[in-house]
Design a protein around this motif. Structure first.
Motif, PDB file in Angstrom:
ATOM      1  N   ASN A  30      35.326  39.276  27.073  1.00  0.00           N
ATOM      2  CA  ASN A  30      36.835  39.299  26.615  1.00  0.00           C
ATOM      3  C   ASN A  30      37.187  40.008  25.841  1.00  0.00           C
ATOM      4  O   ASN A  30      36.809  40.228  25.006  1.00  0.00           O
ATOM      5  CB  ASN A  30      36.783  37.458  26.349  1.00  0.00           C
ATOM      6  N   ILE A  31      38.598  39.881  26.598  1.00  0.00           N
ATOM      7  CA  ILE A  31      39.677  41.020  25.450  1.00  0.00           C
ATOM      8  C   ILE A  31      40.501  40.368  24.507  1.00  0.00           C
ATOM      9  O   ILE A  31      41.528  39.691  24.744  1.00  0.00           O
ATOM     10  CB  ILE A  31      40.906  41.577  26.161  1.00  0.00           C
ATOM     11  N   GLY A  32      39.776  40.397  23.338  1.00  0.00           N
ATOM     12  CA  GLY A  32      40.045  39.926  22.258  1.00  0.00           C
ATOM     13  C   GLY A  32      41.213  40.555  21.496  1.00  0.00           C
ATOM     14  O   GLY A  32      42.078  41.257  21.857  1.00  0.00           O
ATOM     15  N   SER A  33      41.687  40.679  20.371  1.00  0.00           N
ATOM     16  CA  SER A  33      42.877  41.183  19.159  1.00  0.00           C
ATOM     17  C   SER A  33      42.275  41.035  18.350  1.00  0.00           C
ATOM     18  O   SER A  33      41.643  40.037  17.863  1.00  0.00           O
ATOM     19  CB  SER A  33      44.130  40.448  19.574  1.00  0.00           C
ATOM     20  N   MET A  34      42.773  42.498  17.686  1.00  0.00           N
ATOM     21  CA  MET A  34      42.819  42.591  16.166  1.00  0.00           C
ATOM     22  C   MET A  34      43.604  41.018  15.757  1.00  0.00           C
ATOM     23  O   MET A  34      42.934  40.881  14.247  1.00  0.00           O
ATOM     24  CB  MET A  34      43.504  43.766  15.605  1.00  0.00           C
ATOM     25  N   TRP A  35      44.355  41.420  15.514  1.00  0.00           N
ATOM     26  CA  TRP A  35      45.331  39.976  15.311  1.00  0.00           C
ATOM     27  C   TRP A  35      44.549  38.533  15.122  1.00  0.00           C
ATOM     28  O   TRP A  35      45.303  38.029  14.419  1.00  0.00           O
ATOM     29  CB  TRP A  35      46.571  39.775  16.112  1.00  0.00           C
ATOM     30  N   ALA A  36      43.931  37.985  15.906  1.00  0.00           N
ATOM     31  CA  ALA A  36      43.099  37.040  15.833  1.00  0.00           C
ATOM     32  C   ALA A  36      42.370  36.508  14.259  1.00  0.00           C
ATOM     33  O   ALA A  36      42.085  36.327  13.813  1.00  0.00           O
ATOM     34  CB  ALA A  36      41.312  37.241  16.684  1.00  0.00           C
ATOM     35  N   GLN A  37      42.058  38.041  13.996  1.00  0.00           N
ATOM     36  CA  GLN A  37      41.246  38.292  12.514  1.00  0.00           C
ATOM     37  C   GLN A  37      41.615  38.700  11.349  1.00  0.00           C
ATOM     38  O   GLN A  37      41.349  38.733  10.410  1.00  0.00           O
ATOM     39  CB  GLN A  37      40.415  39.670  13.395  1.00  0.00           C
TER      40      GLN A  37
END
Length: 259
Positions: A139-146
């Motif tokens: 899955n392509i998540g994101s730094m913005w989620a963290q």
């Protein structure tokens, strides 16, 4: 050229540009077959023409922000592609906006994509289990989620991507014993067409350059940077890696890059 993915079929949801497209390219270069999902017919055709010389490519055109689009993808997969063994969920939109300015439509755009990814993935996994296929999902998540970034307020986007990170871990726990690995990657700023949704096209390069110093490594990422790690996680070289979220961010999550 190594045949790492010979005999494998990869589904890339959001595969007609950016990170998904480059992941598809690498899998084709290494002997695999690819099915792309994209929402714009013109981009889908361009992607098909670019990738077809490398191997067998199929394209499904559907708007994943709609239930109709999601159902179309699921129907095609269940009728024509029950042998998928690799999956990359790369579809997404990004429209930075202050929290108090978000409207329901903004929120729904992010969550409808998550819903589509959830149920397309569910169908792929059900087919894998029924056929006893051992495979891998990224899955392509994101730094913005963290980590929240003041220059790009992204509460709804971050919420959606954090959900994708959580889904990754839950799926890994449930599917590990069946030989299905599930991981995610968490990129920082990567120069992809996603930014053209809110930045004029002739200004994108300048805006991207302004983020170079944000990354300790000194530059924004490229789709190939991310795709190299995605395809490593798909490969048997990562056969003991599951349930993880890998930061591919030029060092951003290591700490504050001042000066």
């Amino acid at each position: 050229m190594t045949a790492t993915f010979a005999g494998k079929k990869l589904l890339v949801v959001g595969g007609t540009s950016g990170m998904g497209f480059e992941s598809a390219r690498i899998v084709l270069e290494q002997g695999g077959e690819v099915v792309l999902v994209g929402n714009q017919p013109s981009k889908a055709e361009t992607a098909l023409q670019a990738l077809a010389p490398l191997g067998k490519v199929t394209v499904i055109v559907a708007d994943l922000m709609t239930t109709k689009g999601m159902q179309h993808v699921r129907q095609v997969i269940n009728l024509e592609h029950q042998d998928i063994s690799l999956l990359v969920n790369a579809a997404g939109v990004f429209f930075p906006k202050p929290f108090i300015e978000h409207e329901e439509d903004d929120y729904d755009k992010y969550m409808s994509i998550n819903k589509s990814l959830f149920f397309i993935t569910r169908d792929v996994v059900k087919n894998m289990l029924a056929a006893h296929i051992k495979g891998a999902i990224v899955n392509i998540g994101s730094m913005w989620a963290q980590q929240a970034i003041g220059a790009t307020p992204s509460s709804a986007y971050s919420m959606a991507k954090a959900g994708l990170h959580a889904l990754t871990k839950n799926m890994a726990i449930e599917l590990g014993a069946s030989g299905i690995r599930v991981n995610a990657v968490s990129p920082a700023v990567v120069q992809t067409p996603i930014y053209e949704g809110f930045i004029p096209k002739d200004e994108v390069n300048g805006v991207m350059d302004s983020f170079n110093s944000f990354h300790p490594i000194g530059r924004v990422g490229t789709p190939r940077d991310i795709a190299e790690t995605v395809t490593f996680l798909l490969s048997d070289k990562a056969s003991w890696v599951t349930g993880d979220v890998w930061n591919i961010d030029g060092g951003v999550m290591a700490g504050r890059n001042a000066g």
